[in-house]
Design a protein around this motif. Structure first.
Motif, PDB file in Angstrom:
ATOM      1  N   ALA A 284      -1.110   2.446   0.738  1.00  0.00           N
ATOM      2  CA  ALA A 284      -2.655   2.422  -1.092  1.00  0.00           C
ATOM      3  C   ALA A 284      -3.449   3.682  -0.887  1.00  0.00           C
ATOM      4  O   ALA A 284      -3.639   3.749  -1.929  1.00  0.00           O
TER       5      ALA A 284
ATOM      6  N   ARG B  42      -3.501  -0.563   4.066  1.00  0.00           N
ATOM      7  CA  ARG B  42      -3.942   0.286   3.312  1.00  0.00           C
ATOM      8  C   ARG B  42      -3.972   1.810   2.918  1.00  0.00           C
ATOM      9  O   ARG B  42      -4.402   3.030   2.317  1.00  0.00           O
TER      10      ARG B  42
ATOM     11  N   GLU C  99      -7.826  -0.634  -3.415  1.00  0.00           N
ATOM     12  CA  GLU C  99      -7.663  -2.110  -3.163  1.00  0.00           C
ATOM     13  C   GLU C  99      -7.618  -2.806  -4.281  1.00  0.00           C
ATOM     14  O   GLU C  99      -9.204  -2.299  -3.267  1.00  0.00           O
TER      15      GLU C  99
END
Length: 95
Positions: free
Chosen positions: A77, A74, A10
């Protein structure tokens, strides 16, 4: 994966939390981060923040909730990115 560069999961922007290892024992950094442009960062003393969170339950709740939201985002992701990189048909997500 052996023989490959670490996967970029990311890109983070202004005001985003880079890591949360300071909050969970053994409080060691487990991931990597790389700046691709000049950045301004803010560093804090993790022990002091944890002590403040323990001393003020309302603050502890707010900080814990914020970090939990970052962590959940997170993890999702990471899941999507790794499926895109390594699964036969990707994640199916347009994220």
């Amino acid at each position: 994966m052996p023989g490959r560069q670490p996967a970029v999961i990311e890109d983070l922007g202004r005001g985003e939390l880079v890591g949360w290892s300071w909050m969970f024992k053994p409080c060691r950094w487990h991931m990597g981060a790389k700046a691709t442009t000049p950045v301004r960062t803010h560093e804090f003393d993790a022990l002091t923040v944890r002590m403040l969170m323990d001393a003020d339950p309302a603050l502890g709740f707010v900080v814990g909730h914020w970090v939990s939201q970052v962590l959940a985002h997170r993890l999702q992701a990471t899941r999507v990115r790794l499926l895109d990189l390594y699964a036969p048909y990707g994640s199916g997500s347009v994220v």
